[in-house]
Write a protein that holds these residues in place. Structure first.
Motif, PDB file in Angstrom:
ATOM      1  N   SER A 147      -6.608   0.199  -9.216  1.00 36.25           N
ATOM      2  CA  SER A 147      -6.341   0.796  -7.905  1.00 36.25           C
ATOM      3  C   SER A 147      -6.213   2.306  -8.045  1.00 36.25           C
ATOM      4  N   LEU A 148      -6.647   3.002  -6.995  1.00 38.06           N
ATOM      5  CA  LEU A 148      -6.498   4.452  -6.913  1.00 38.06           C
ATOM      6  C   LEU A 148      -5.277   4.756  -6.053  1.00 38.06           C
ATOM      7  N   LEU A 149      -4.361   5.565  -6.596  1.00 38.78           N
ATOM      8  CA  LEU A 149      -3.135   5.909  -5.882  1.00 38.78           C
ATOM      9  C   LEU A 149      -3.067   7.401  -5.614  1.00 38.78           C
ATOM     10  N   ARG A 150      -2.410   7.738  -4.513  1.00 40.36           N
ATOM     11  CA  ARG A 150      -1.918   9.100  -4.286  1.00 40.36           C
ATOM     12  C   ARG A 150      -0.415   9.049  -4.503  1.00 40.36           C
ATOM     13  N   ILE A 170       5.701   9.680 -13.441  1.00 41.35           N
ATOM     14  CA  ILE A 170       4.711   8.787 -12.823  1.00 41.35           C
ATOM     15  C   ILE A 170       4.330   7.675 -13.792  1.00 41.35           C
ATOM     16  N   ARG A 171       4.088   8.040 -15.030  1.00 42.60           N
ATOM     17  CA  ARG A 171       3.666   7.066 -16.040  1.00 42.60           C
ATOM     18  C   ARG A 171       4.738   6.006 -16.259  1.00 42.60           C
ATOM     19  N   VAL A 172       5.994   6.445 -16.341  1.00 38.72           N
ATOM     20  CA  VAL A 172       7.095   5.506 -16.590  1.00 38.72           C
ATOM     21  C   VAL A 172       7.328   4.600 -15.384  1.00 38.72           C
ATOM     22  N   HIS A 173       7.355   5.177 -14.192  1.00 36.96           N
ATOM     23  CA  HIS A 173       7.636   4.368 -12.994  1.00 36.96           C
ATOM     24  C   HIS A 173       6.548   3.328 -12.743  1.00 36.96           C
ATOM     25  N   LEU A 174       5.281   3.714 -12.883  1.00 37.14           N
ATOM     26  CA  LEU A 174       4.217   2.747 -12.623  1.00 37.14           C
ATOM     27  C   LEU A 174       4.168   1.684 -13.723  1.00 37.14           C
ATOM     28  N   THR A 175       4.462   2.069 -14.949  1.00 38.91           N
ATOM     29  CA  THR A 175       4.550   1.073 -16.019  1.00 38.91           C
ATOM     30  C   THR A 175       5.679   0.085 -15.751  1.00 38.91           C
ATOM     31  N   SER A 176       6.790   0.585 -15.201  1.00 38.70           N
ATOM     32  CA  SER A 176       7.917  -0.301 -14.905  1.00 38.70           C
ATOM     33  C   SER A 176       7.568  -1.327 -13.832  1.00 38.70           C
ATOM     34  N   LEU A 177       6.572  -1.010 -12.999  1.00 39.22           N
ATOM     35  CA  LEU A 177       6.105  -1.957 -11.985  1.00 39.22           C
ATOM     36  C   LEU A 177       5.071  -2.930 -12.542  1.00 39.22           C
ATOM     37  N   GLY A 178       4.681  -2.750 -13.809  1.00 34.90           N
ATOM     38  CA  GLY A 178       3.666  -3.609 -14.416  1.00 34.90           C
ATOM     39  C   GLY A 178       2.255  -3.116 -14.199  1.00 34.90           C
ATOM     40  N   HIS A 179       2.096  -1.839 -13.809  1.00 31.86           N
ATOM     41  CA  HIS A 179       0.772  -1.278 -13.513  1.00 31.86           C
ATOM     42  C   HIS A 179       0.621   0.095 -14.178  1.00 31.86           C
ATOM     43  N   LEU A 202      12.640   9.755  -8.446  1.00 37.18           N
ATOM     44  CA  LEU A 202      12.112   9.186  -7.199  1.00 37.18           C
ATOM     45  C   LEU A 202      10.622   9.503  -7.091  1.00 37.18           C
ATOM     46  N   THR A 203       9.804   8.459  -7.001  1.00 33.02           N
ATOM     47  CA  THR A 203       8.349   8.588  -6.926  1.00 33.02           C
ATOM     48  C   THR A 203       7.848   7.822  -5.704  1.00 33.02           C
ATOM     49  N   GLU A 204       7.040   8.501  -4.882  1.00 32.33           N
ATOM     50  CA  GLU A 204       6.447   7.848  -3.712  1.00 32.33           C
ATOM     51  C   GLU A 204       4.947   7.686  -3.941  1.00 32.33           C
ATOM     52  N   TYR A 205       4.410   6.525  -3.567  1.00 31.30           N
ATOM     53  CA  TYR A 205       2.979   6.298  -3.787  1.00 31.30           C
ATOM     54  C   TYR A 205       2.317   5.679  -2.562  1.00 31.30           C
ATOM     55  N   TRP A 206       1.007   5.924  -2.466  1.00 26.89           N
ATOM     56  CA  TRP A 206       0.145   5.316  -1.453  1.00 26.89           C
ATOM     57  C   TRP A 206      -1.067   4.742  -2.184  1.00 26.89           C
ATOM     58  N   ASN A 245       0.815  -1.223   0.000  1.00 26.58           N
ATOM     59  CA  ASN A 245       0.000   0.000   0.000  1.00 26.58           C
ATOM     60  C   ASN A 245       0.843   1.265   0.000  1.00 26.58           C
ATOM     61  N   HIS A 246       2.120   1.143   0.305  1.00 29.44           N
ATOM     62  CA  HIS A 246       3.017   2.299   0.261  1.00 29.44           C
ATOM     63  C   HIS A 246       4.353   1.841  -0.299  1.00 29.44           C
ATOM     64  N   GLY A 247       4.901   2.677  -1.196  1.00 30.49           N
ATOM     65  CA  GLY A 247       6.181   2.301  -1.779  1.00 30.49           C
ATOM     66  C   GLY A 247       6.913   3.497  -2.343  1.00 30.49           C
TER      67      GLY A 247
END
Length: 299
Positions: free
Chosen positions: A219-222, A233-242, A206-210, A178-180
């Motif tokens: 999922s809804l993220l902050r 944001i788009r690149v980092h979340l895509t790199s996580l597979g989401h 560096l991107t922090e998410y909740w 839930n946090h990363g």
């Protein structure tokens, strides 16, 4: 013309140049003041920057006039203003509006709309100083300065990571935590002028998410940015597979409920030294993103 004054209160003498730097005048702005029609005065008398100031002296700086660009067309489209004073203007940018003009969007980018507003309100300075930008498809808070000094102040805060930007987004699937914190360098994707990717030789990012709401397929993220890379944001979340829902560049081409990437800059906070207050601005969730969340939650 715009002017600012400060009183020197310490007992040790100080050069005018040093005192100006202490009050946020950059080297670039100092050159403009000296050579483009500004003024530097101590106790109401013109002085050079190597003049020594004593306790009680008052420094007054008059900014040079700013000349706007005729290439920036003034748009009549209204603005959604979140905050305004003599130094800053904060607006809520709709999706599908470019931040700055280009050959594709020459007349009605956000900068054009701000210039139109400054002209209509007879602002003393009608030069548009955009400080933060958003992709055309991203909605939310965008920050403008109303004069060069205010722009310099915010540029310094950006470089020192003192301007806090918080986003909300909807991603495909669910993250395990839930946090990363995503700490991965970003650079251009080979063969593409637009697209970015996580690369070992990229610039630090560096991107922090909740994860604030888990839904059956999304999922809804902050998200808070600690750096400001293109498409971060788009690149980092895509790199996580989401990837973001609706993201034609990094995810699926289309989504039936949102026709852009599901990304919104919801909050920007900065320090206003002219009133000595922290300013925090919020942009409400746009209707298309609210509809997407409602649909995904109901699956």
């Amino acid at each position: 013309m715009t002017e600012f004054s400060w009183q020197y209160t310490k007992t040790t003498p100080i050069h005018v140049r040093t005192f100006m730097r202490q009050n946020g005048i950059s080297r670039t702005l100092l050159k403009q003041i000296k050579f483009q029609g500004g003024q530097i005065m101590v106790n109401s008398e013109a002085r050079r920057v190597n003049t020594m100031m004593a306790a009680g002296d008052v420094l007054t700086v008059v900014l040079p006039p700013e000349i706007g660009s005729d290439r920036i067309v003034a748009s009549a489209t209204p603005l959604d203003i979140l905050y305004e004073d003599a130094h800053f203007l904060v607006v809520n940018k709709p999706a599908k509006v470019a931040s700055v003009p280009s050959h594709l969007y020459p007349d009605d980018a956000l900068v054009n709309r701000v210039k139109g507003y400054l002209v209509r309100t007879h602002a003393p300075n009608q030069v548009t100083h955009i400080v933060t930008r958003l992709d055309r498809e991203t909605s939310g808070v965008v920050l403008f300065a109303k004069h060069h000094f205010a722009h310099t102040v915010l540029d310094t805060q950006l470089k020192q990571h003192q301007i806090k930007k918080t986003y909300v987004c909807v991603i495909k699937g669910q993250l395990p935590e839930n946090h990363g914190l995503v700490d991965a360098p970003i650079g251009r994707e080979p063969g593409s002028f637009i697209k970015r990717a996580v690369r070992s030789d990229g610039r630090p990012a560096l991107t922090e998410y909740w994860q604030i709401k888990r839904m059956p397929q999304a999922s809804l993220l902050r998200v808070q940015l600690h750096t400001g890379r293109t498409h971060q944001i788009r690149v980092h979340l895509t790199s996580l597979g989401h990837p973001l829902l609706g993201d034609f560049l990094y995810g699926q081409q289309t989504n039936p409920w949102i026709h852009r990437q599901a990304l919104h800059c919801a909050r920007v906070s900065f320090y206003n030294p002219f009133v000595q207050q922290q300013v925090t601005c919020y942009a409400p969730l746009p209707q298309d993103l609210a509809d997407l969340i409602t649909h995904e939650a109901a699956l």
